[in-house]
Design a protein around this motif. Structure first.
Motif, short mmCIF file in Angstrom:
data_model
loop_
_atom_site.label_atom_id
_atom_site.label_comp_id
_atom_site.label_asym_id
_atom_site.label_seq_id
_atom_site.Cartn_x
_atom_site.Cartn_y
_atom_site.Cartn_z
N PHE A 9 37.75 44.56 50.90
CA PHE A 9 38.91 44.97 50.10
C PHE A 9 40.12 44.09 50.38
CE2 PHE A 9 36.48 48.99 50.20
CZ PHE A 9 36.50 49.30 48.85
N MET A 10 40.36 43.85 51.65
CA MET A 10 41.58 43.12 52.05
C MET A 10 41.50 41.63 51.75
SD MET A 10 43.79 45.32 53.09
CE MET A 10 43.19 46.24 51.66
N GLY A 11 40.35 41.16 51.27
CA GLY A 11 40.27 39.78 50.85
C GLY A 11 41.15 39.51 49.63
N GLN A 12 41.40 40.57 48.86
CA GLN A 12 42.26 40.46 47.68
C GLN A 12 43.64 41.10 47.92
OE1 GLN A 12 38.96 41.79 47.29
NE2 GLN A 12 38.30 39.68 46.98
N ARG A 13 44.04 41.24 49.19
CA ARG A 13 45.27 41.98 49.47
C ARG A 13 46.52 41.28 48.93
NH1 ARG A 13 43.74 39.37 54.04
NH2 ARG A 13 45.32 38.30 55.31
N LYS A 14 46.51 39.93 48.94
CA LYS A 14 47.69 39.21 48.41
C LYS A 14 47.79 39.39 46.90
CE LYS A 14 47.84 35.75 52.09
NZ LYS A 14 47.78 34.30 52.42
N LEU A 15 46.65 39.31 46.22
CA LEU A 15 46.64 39.53 44.77
C LEU A 15 47.07 40.96 44.44
CD1 LEU A 15 45.95 38.46 41.95
CD2 LEU A 15 43.60 39.23 42.31
N ALA A 16 46.57 41.93 45.24
CA ALA A 16 46.94 43.33 45.02
C ALA A 16 48.43 43.54 45.27
CB ALA A 16 46.12 44.24 45.94
N ALA A 17 48.98 42.85 46.27
CA ALA A 17 50.40 42.98 46.58
C ALA A 17 51.25 42.45 45.42
CB ALA A 17 50.73 42.25 47.87
N VAL A 18 50.86 41.33 44.86
CA VAL A 18 51.59 40.77 43.72
C VAL A 18 51.50 41.70 42.51
CG1 VAL A 18 51.65 38.86 42.05
CG2 VAL A 18 51.31 38.39 44.50
N PHE A 19 50.29 42.23 42.27
CA PHE A 19 50.09 43.15 41.15
C PHE A 19 50.96 44.40 41.30
CE2 PHE A 19 47.53 46.73 39.35
CZ PHE A 19 47.66 46.38 38.02
N SER A 20 50.97 44.98 42.50
CA SER A 20 51.78 46.17 42.75
C SER A 20 53.26 45.86 42.61
CB SER A 20 51.50 46.72 44.15
OG SER A 20 50.18 47.19 44.26
N LEU A 21 53.67 44.71 43.13
CA LEU A 21 55.09 44.33 43.04
C LEU A 21 55.53 44.17 41.59
CD1 LEU A 21 57.56 43.61 44.73
CD2 LEU A 21 56.82 41.22 44.68
N LEU A 22 54.67 43.58 40.76
CA LEU A 22 55.00 43.42 39.34
C LEU A 22 55.11 44.78 38.65
CD1 LEU A 22 52.74 40.37 38.35
CD2 LEU A 22 55.23 40.41 38.64
N LEU A 23 54.19 45.69 38.98
CA LEU A 23 54.25 47.02 38.38
C LEU A 23 55.53 47.76 38.79
CD1 LEU A 23 50.58 48.36 38.74
CD2 LEU A 23 51.74 47.61 36.65
N VAL A 24 55.89 47.65 40.06
CA VAL A 24 57.09 48.34 40.54
C VAL A 24 58.34 47.73 39.90
CG1 VAL A 24 58.53 48.74 42.58
CG2 VAL A 24 56.06 49.11 42.70
N ILE A 25 58.40 46.41 39.81
CA ILE A 25 59.56 45.76 39.18
C ILE A 25 59.68 46.16 37.72
CG2 ILE A 25 60.50 43.53 38.46
CD1 ILE A 25 59.40 42.34 41.05
N ALA A 26 58.54 46.17 37.02
CA ALA A 26 58.55 46.58 35.60
C ALA A 26 59.00 48.03 35.47
CB ALA A 26 57.16 46.40 35.00
N SER A 27 58.56 48.89 36.38
CA SER A 27 58.94 50.30 36.33
C SER A 27 60.43 50.48 36.59
CB SER A 27 58.13 51.10 37.36
OG SER A 27 56.76 51.04 37.08
N ILE A 28 60.94 49.80 37.62
CA ILE A 28 62.38 49.89 37.91
C ILE A 28 63.20 49.34 36.76
CG2 ILE A 28 64.20 49.06 39.44
CD1 ILE A 28 62.18 49.11 41.72
N GLY A 29 62.73 48.24 36.17
CA GLY A 29 63.44 47.67 35.02
C GLY A 29 63.47 48.62 33.84
N ALA A 30 62.33 49.29 33.56
CA ALA A 30 62.28 50.25 32.45
C ALA A 30 63.19 51.44 32.72
CB ALA A 30 60.85 50.72 32.23
#
Length: 308
Positions: A9-30
């Motif tokens: 699972f943690m092999g994709q942790r950096k990709l998951a972190a970027v994905f989560s960060l984008l979702l959170v930024i989009a949510s805060i922006g909305a």
């Protein structure tokens, strides 16, 4: 008996972190740009409950209200197909009685329509609901952080709170983006999401702590992968069975709990993802190690020696 294959699972942790960060930024922006589309519970308005002698035609009622100047009125069955609840945004307390009288006069079926109740929520009361709801969510996150910090360790509490804040922000962001009505039932669902996601995070954290005590020579990332793999079956079964119930509520539960079920569905999906990729990711970012859990290990060993 063959050993279980460990999923990286943690092999994709950096990709998951970027994905989560984008979702959170989009949510805060909305939330900042659009904001939440608050329902009557927060903005103030009138609730009317009518009883009809025959099955109520909701389309005709909506058309009548549209002609009266209330195109945004929410009309839904309440309990039976003869009982109808109507929610209207209005600043006048007397408007409920007037609308009810016009609906009674406009009813053309057998018998007579009956007004069962009229409730008015003022804008000030609605603002208090909004403030209390926000404080409730903040208090829940603080209590969770304190509990996990005492139950496990400070780094676990940070991971748990980050995961919960991640889930709440994304659910709220979806409601802001699509402008779904946000009322007290949705607020209750968001608080329930905190509880659901916390339960999943606690299970994963407990397994990570246990494996740190058992597997001393492995790297932290390997221990986290083993722990997530071991809890994956339980996580998926719990999420799927919960989603089945929520989908039934969403599809046939009626308009009044439609957004309640929708917010819980979002929360379960996001919470399942965060318990795997967000909380564990934060632990690795904080450099969790055996040394962090030494005090917990000693306490567990002392308890085991006391057991008969």
């Amino acid at each position: 008996m063959s050993e279980q294959k460990v999923i990286n699972f943690m092999g994709q942790r950096k990709l998951a972190a970027v994905f989560s960060l984008l979702l959170v930024i989009a949510s805060i922006g909305a939330l900042a740009v659009k904001g939440l589309n608050f329902g009557l519970d927060f903005t103030g308005g009138t609730l009317i409950e009518m009883h009809y002698p025959q099955t109520a035609n909701l389309t005709d009622i909506r058309n009548d209200l549209r002609e009266q100047g209330y195109p945004g009125a929410v009309v839904a069955n309440f309990g039976t197909d003869r009982d109808v609840v109507i929610r209207i945004q209005s600043d006048e307390a007397e408007v409920g009685g007037k609308i009810a009288e016009e609906l009674k006069d406009g009813y053309v079926g057998e018998g007579e329509a009956e007004l069962k109740r009229v409730e008015y929520v003022g804008g000030q009361v609605g603002a208090e609901f909004a403030n209390d709801g926000g404080l409730g969510m903040l208090f829940a996150l603080i209590v969770v952080m304190a509990y996990v910090g005492i139950r496990f360790q400070f780094k676990f509490s940070v991971g748990a709170v980050v995961a919960l804040a991640h889930d709440v922000l994304i659910v709220l962001g979806c409601f802001a983006i699509f402008q779904f009505d946000f009322d007290l039932t949705v607020l209750a669902a968001v608080l329930a999401v905190i509880g659901y996601s916390l339960n999943d995070t606690i299970v994963v954290s407990d397994r990570i702590r246990e494996n740190f005590r058992k597997i001393r020579k492995s790297e932290p990332i390997e221990i986290v992968n083993i722990s997530l793999t071991q809890t994956l079956g339980r996580t998926l079964i719990t999420s799927l069975t919960t989603l089945l119930v929520l989908l039934a509520l969403f599809l046939v539960g009626g308009e009044l709990i439609h957004n309640f079920a929708l917010s819980l569905i979002m929360g379960v999906v996001v919470g399942t993802y965060s318990s795997i990729y967000v909380a564990a990711n934060v632990l690795l970012a904080l450099n969790i190690s055996n040394e962090d859990l030494m005090s917990v290990e000693k306490e567990g060993e002392d308890q085991e020696t006391l057991m008969p």
